[in-house]
Design a protein around this motif. Structure first.
Motif, PDB file in Angstrom:
ATOM      1  N   GLN A 181       6.508   2.408  11.578  1.00 52.11           N
ATOM      2  CA  GLN A 181       7.067   3.231  10.503  1.00 52.11           C
ATOM      3  C   GLN A 181       8.129   2.473   9.695  1.00 52.11           C
ATOM      4  OE1 GLN A 181       8.292   7.119  11.943  1.00 52.11           O
ATOM      5  NE2 GLN A 181       6.659   7.154  13.450  1.00 52.11           N
ATOM      6  N   GLN A 182       7.868   1.201   9.469  1.00 51.18           N
ATOM      7  CA  GLN A 182       8.722   0.355   8.632  1.00 51.18           C
ATOM      8  C   GLN A 182      10.131   0.165   9.202  1.00 51.18           C
ATOM      9  OE1 GLN A 182       7.343  -1.136   6.053  1.00 51.18           O
ATOM     10  NE2 GLN A 182       5.485   0.074   5.823  1.00 51.18           N
ATOM     11  N   HIS A 205       3.652  -4.237   6.716  1.00 51.89           N
ATOM     12  CA  HIS A 205       4.090  -3.065   7.473  1.00 51.89           C
ATOM     13  C   HIS A 205       5.575  -3.090   7.833  1.00 51.89           C
ATOM     14  CE1 HIS A 205       0.073  -1.368   8.051  1.00 51.89           C
ATOM     15  NE2 HIS A 205      -0.351  -2.599   8.237  1.00 51.89           N
ATOM     16  N   CYS A 206       6.312  -4.107   7.377  1.00 45.31           N
ATOM     17  CA  CYS A 206       7.739  -4.206   7.716  1.00 45.31           C
ATOM     18  C   CYS A 206       8.554  -4.421   6.448  1.00 45.31           C
ATOM     19  CB  CYS A 206       7.975  -5.352   8.703  1.00 45.31           C
ATOM     20  SG  CYS A 206       7.103  -5.188  10.277  1.00 45.31           S
ATOM     21  N   SER A 207       8.594  -3.414   5.620  1.00 46.68           N
ATOM     22  CA  SER A 207       9.259  -3.565   4.319  1.00 46.68           C
ATOM     23  C   SER A 207      10.767  -3.730   4.439  1.00 46.68           C
ATOM     24  CB  SER A 207       8.945  -2.348   3.438  1.00 46.68           C
ATOM     25  OG  SER A 207       9.403  -1.153   4.047  1.00 46.68           O
ATOM     26  N   ASN A 208      11.345  -3.367   5.596  1.00 49.05           N
ATOM     27  CA  ASN A 208      12.783  -3.520   5.800  1.00 49.05           C
ATOM     28  C   ASN A 208      13.128  -4.772   6.609  1.00 49.05           C
ATOM     29  OD1 ASN A 208      13.817  -1.068   4.507  1.00 49.05           O
ATOM     30  ND2 ASN A 208      12.695   0.014   6.123  1.00 49.05           N
ATOM     31  N   HIS A 235       6.731  -7.797  -0.342  1.00 49.03           N
ATOM     32  CA  HIS A 235       6.865  -6.578   0.464  1.00 49.03           C
ATOM     33  C   HIS A 235       8.162  -6.514   1.264  1.00 49.03           C
ATOM     34  CE1 HIS A 235       2.423  -6.552  -0.095  1.00 49.03           C
ATOM     35  NE2 HIS A 235       2.630  -5.241  -0.183  1.00 49.03           N
ATOM     36  N   CYS A 236       8.849  -7.641   1.424  1.00 47.73           N
ATOM     37  CA  CYS A 236      10.052  -7.691   2.280  1.00 47.73           C
ATOM     38  C   CYS A 236      11.255  -8.212   1.492  1.00 47.73           C
ATOM     39  CB  CYS A 236       9.796  -8.577   3.500  1.00 47.73           C
ATOM     40  SG  CYS A 236       8.351  -8.116   4.471  1.00 47.73           S
TER      41      CYS A 236
END
Length: 276
Positions: A181-182, A205-208, A235-236
């Motif tokens: 969930q990011q 899947h790891c935008s943070n 994305h990151c």
């Protein structure tokens, strides 16, 4: 002496793991306010001592029952526990936020398999940091994508994973990040066995994500591609550290420019051995 004198106030202890079951029972009975416990493996630990000081299921269950407020725990791997023992122990530590299993390079933790991750996922919903591999090779746990998915689903606050020198597979890493969930902030995957597909899954899947270390990773399908680095950049945007030492010899200036354009917080970028 420690637990008798400070039992009402002690909240943090750093101890050598040469403890008997009786000493562990005393610790758990007297130090109910304990929040941080480090049982560090001794520098020298021969076979005779191992037989005496290996922590039993009784000792660990007693610790869980007596110190239910623990938030940070470091344990030596030498524990005689079955999966049911482990479930009973961790089931009492619902407030646990950091867990580290310490071991030596030439020793294999007995509990490090898929069942450990599944129990952890069922028992510790507040877990934020998990460190299983930092001090040595830990075979047997990495090739289990279902267990990593269970860990990620059961521990929705998991932000930091140390999986250095591990046998974590690309399928397992993909299962972890797809169910995160990011929430993942740091992935320490130095010397892990991955492929470009896994790194691409991390990007999407790891935008943070703030830290990604895949230095010296054994990438089964070649090195990290330009397309994957570009995906990471786009994305990151929170990335502060990206270490691609000896894992990026096929990337080009184009993907590096993507990083500089999109990752404005980037402080550390290692591209050693990049030849293009």
């Amino acid at each position: 002496a420690i637990v008798n004198d400070w039992r009402a106030t002690v909240s943090k202890l750093n101890l050598c793991s040469r403890l008997t079951d009786a000493e562990m029972w005393l610790l758990s009975a007297r130090c109910r306010k304990l929040r941080t416990l480090r049982l560090v493996p001794p520098a020298v630990f021969d076979d005779e001592e191992r037989a005496v000081y290996t922590l039993s299921s009784f000792a660990m269950t007693t610790l869980g029952l007596g110190c239910r407020g623990l938030t940070s725990l470091e344990l030596p791997y030498h524990m005689r526990m079955t999966e049911s023992d482990l479930a009973l122990f961790l089931g009492e530590l619902s407030s646990l936020r950091r867990l580290k299993i310490s071991h030596y390079e030439d020793e294999v933790p007995e509990l490090m398999d898929g069942s450990f991750l599944r129990v952890l996922g069922r028992s510790c919903p507040m877990l934020e940091e998990l460190d299983l591999f930092r001090e040595g090779v830990c075979p047997g746990i990495g090739n289990n994508s279902a267990a990593f998915a269970a860990l990620s689903i059961g521990c929705p606050h998991l932000r930091v994973l140390y999986a250095e020198y591990s046998d974590v597979t690309s399928a397992s890493l993909c299962a972890l990040v797809r169910n995160s969930q990011q929430q993942i902030r740091e992935l320490h995957l130095s010397h892990a066995h991955l492929d470009d597909t896994a790194v691409f899954a991390v990007a999407t899947h790891c935008s943070n994500l703030e830290l990604l270390d895949i230095s010296c990773a054994v990438l089964r399908s070649g090195r990290v591609s330009d397309a994957t680095i570009t995906s990471l950049a786009r994305h990151c945007p929170q990335l502060r550290k990206l270490d691609l030492f000896s894992a990026c010899d096929s990337i080009t200036d184009d993907s590096v420019l993507e990083l500089t354009n999109h990752c404005r917080r980037l402080e550390h970028l290692c591209l050693a051995h990049a030849v293009n």
